[in-house]
Write a protein that holds these residues in place. Structure first.
Motif, PDB file in Angstrom:
ATOM      1  N   THR A   1     -45.103  79.065  -3.349  1.00  0.00           N
ATOM      2  CA  THR A   1     -43.993  78.229  -2.887  1.00  0.00           C
ATOM      3  C   THR A   1     -42.789  79.142  -2.671  1.00  0.00           C
ATOM      4  O   THR A   1     -41.996  79.360  -3.588  1.00  0.00           O
ATOM      5  CB  THR A   1     -43.666  77.123  -3.901  1.00  0.00           C
ATOM      6  N   PRO A   2     -42.648  79.692  -1.477  1.00  0.00           N
ATOM      7  CA  PRO A   2     -41.555  80.632  -1.219  1.00  0.00           C
ATOM      8  C   PRO A   2     -40.224  79.909  -1.036  1.00  0.00           C
ATOM      9  O   PRO A   2     -40.167  78.685  -0.965  1.00  0.00           O
ATOM     10  CB  PRO A   2     -41.986  81.313   0.083  1.00  0.00           C
TER      11      PRO A   2
ATOM     12  N   CYS B   1     -31.866  77.971   3.966  1.00  0.00           N
ATOM     13  CA  CYS B   1     -31.044  77.251   2.989  1.00  0.00           C
ATOM     14  C   CYS B   1     -31.125  77.856   1.593  1.00  0.00           C
ATOM     15  O   CYS B   1     -30.302  77.543   0.738  1.00  0.00           O
ATOM     16  CB  CYS B   1     -31.433  75.773   2.946  1.00  0.00           C
ATOM     17  N   GLY B   2     -32.112  78.720   1.331  1.00  0.00           N
ATOM     18  CA  GLY B   2     -32.235  79.369   0.035  1.00  0.00           C
ATOM     19  C   GLY B   2     -32.969  78.544  -1.011  1.00  0.00           C
ATOM     20  O   GLY B   2     -33.228  79.029  -2.105  1.00  0.00           O
TER      21      GLY B   2
ATOM     22  N   PHE C   1     -39.004  71.992   7.233  1.00  0.00           N
ATOM     23  CA  PHE C   1     -39.042  71.185   8.449  1.00  0.00           C
ATOM     24  C   PHE C   1     -37.658  70.592   8.723  1.00  0.00           C
ATOM     25  O   PHE C   1     -37.180  70.595   9.852  1.00  0.00           O
ATOM     26  CB  PHE C   1     -40.086  70.078   8.285  1.00  0.00           C
ATOM     27  N   ASP C   2     -37.005  70.106   7.673  1.00  0.00           N
ATOM     28  CA  ASP C   2     -35.677  69.506   7.827  1.00  0.00           C
ATOM     29  C   ASP C   2     -34.638  70.535   8.248  1.00  0.00           C
ATOM     30  O   ASP C   2     -33.686  70.204   8.962  1.00  0.00           O
ATOM     31  CB  ASP C   2     -35.247  68.816   6.536  1.00  0.00           C
ATOM     32  N   CYS C   3     -34.787  71.776   7.813  1.00  0.00           N
ATOM     33  CA  CYS C   3     -33.854  72.825   8.235  1.00  0.00           C
ATOM     34  C   CYS C   3     -33.970  73.089   9.733  1.00  0.00           C
ATOM     35  O   CYS C   3     -32.967  73.323  10.416  1.00  0.00           O
ATOM     36  CB  CYS C   3     -34.106  74.109   7.450  1.00  0.00           C
ATOM     37  N   VAL C   4     -35.191  73.064  10.247  1.00  0.00           N
ATOM     38  CA  VAL C   4     -35.387  73.258  11.687  1.00  0.00           C
ATOM     39  C   VAL C   4     -34.762  72.095  12.454  1.00  0.00           C
ATOM     40  O   VAL C   4     -34.076  72.300  13.460  1.00  0.00           O
ATOM     41  CB  VAL C   4     -36.888  73.409  12.017  1.00  0.00           C
ATOM     42  N   LEU C   5     -34.976  70.865  11.975  1.00  0.00           N
ATOM     43  CA  LEU C   5     -34.363  69.708  12.636  1.00  0.00           C
ATOM     44  C   LEU C   5     -32.841  69.814  12.637  1.00  0.00           C
ATOM     45  O   LEU C   5     -32.188  69.539  13.658  1.00  0.00           O
ATOM     46  CB  LEU C   5     -34.776  68.407  11.934  1.00  0.00           C
ATOM     47  N   ALA C   6     -32.269  70.231  11.512  1.00  0.00           N
ATOM     48  CA  ALA C   6     -30.815  70.362  11.420  1.00  0.00           C
ATOM     49  C   ALA C   6     -30.303  71.445  12.365  1.00  0.00           C
ATOM     50  O   ALA C   6     -29.265  71.262  13.025  1.00  0.00           O
ATOM     51  CB  ALA C   6     -30.406  70.667   9.991  1.00  0.00           C
ATOM     52  N   ARG C   7     -31.024  72.557  12.481  1.00  0.00           N
ATOM     53  CA  ARG C   7     -30.581  73.641  13.366  1.00  0.00           C
ATOM     54  C   ARG C   7     -30.654  73.219  14.835  1.00  0.00           C
ATOM     55  O   ARG C   7     -29.753  73.529  15.609  1.00  0.00           O
ATOM     56  CB  ARG C   7     -31.421  74.879  13.128  1.00  0.00           C
TER      57      ARG C   7
END
Length: 168
Positions: free
Chosen positions: A71-72, A77-78, A99-105
């Motif tokens: 689990t890296p 977002c760190g 996945f949510d970080c990609v959507l936010a970007r």
């Protein structure tokens, strides 16, 4: 009440024809077999389809792969990626990201109009979706497509995951 035979409860005593001529002998055979302790299913057609518990091979659980699922941390977002199966590859580094970080970007990069949203459309692609009638989610058009993950490249971080899901 009419007794003409066209209505009412006058069909009670009729015997139905089941296609067999002599059902009474078959019924008598079943009764004598049940009383004598014989197996009712001793016909050859039932014996062929039966499988005894001794003939059936026992199920053994597959062995778990040697590589544990790691689990890296998400490079954007760190935070730790707890569900690695929902992670998506970063375009630049090739590492897994939320996945949510990609959507936010993508939301930050795009100027969305009314009734627009960012959706995952499959195959490593995202799209800007315009809903013509927002209550009816079936009526939409794809305005723009983002190729996020290349289809022909297999990422190393997915190999241990595929071993767990391809056991059987």
């Amino acid at each position: 009440m009419s007794s003409s035979g066209k209505g009412g409860n006058n069909r009670k005593n009729r015997q139905r024809f089941s296609g067999r001529r002599d059902d009474s002998q078959k019924h008598a055979k079943k009764i004598t077999a049940a009383n004598s302790g014989e197996n009712l299913f001793s016909d050859g057609k039932f014996e062929k389809s039966r499988v005894s518990l001794h003939e059936r091979p026992q199920w053994t659980a597959p062995e778990m792969p040697e590589n544990p699922i790691t689990t890296p941390d998400c490079p954007w977002c760190g935070k730790q990626i707890t569900d690695i199966t929902t992670a998506i590859t970063d375009k630049d580094s090739g590492r897994p990201v939320h996945f949510d970080c990609v959507l936010a970007r993508i939301n930050e990069m795009e100027n969305l109009e009314n009734n627009d949203s960012i959706c995952y459309i499959g195959g490593g692609r995202f799209g800007v979706i315009h809903y013509n009638n927002p209550p009816d989610m079936r009526d939409f058009t794809i305005k723009k497509i983002f190729e996020w993950e290349p289809k022909d490249i297999n990422n190393e971080w997915r190999r241990p995951i595929s071993e767990y899901y391809s056991i059987t």
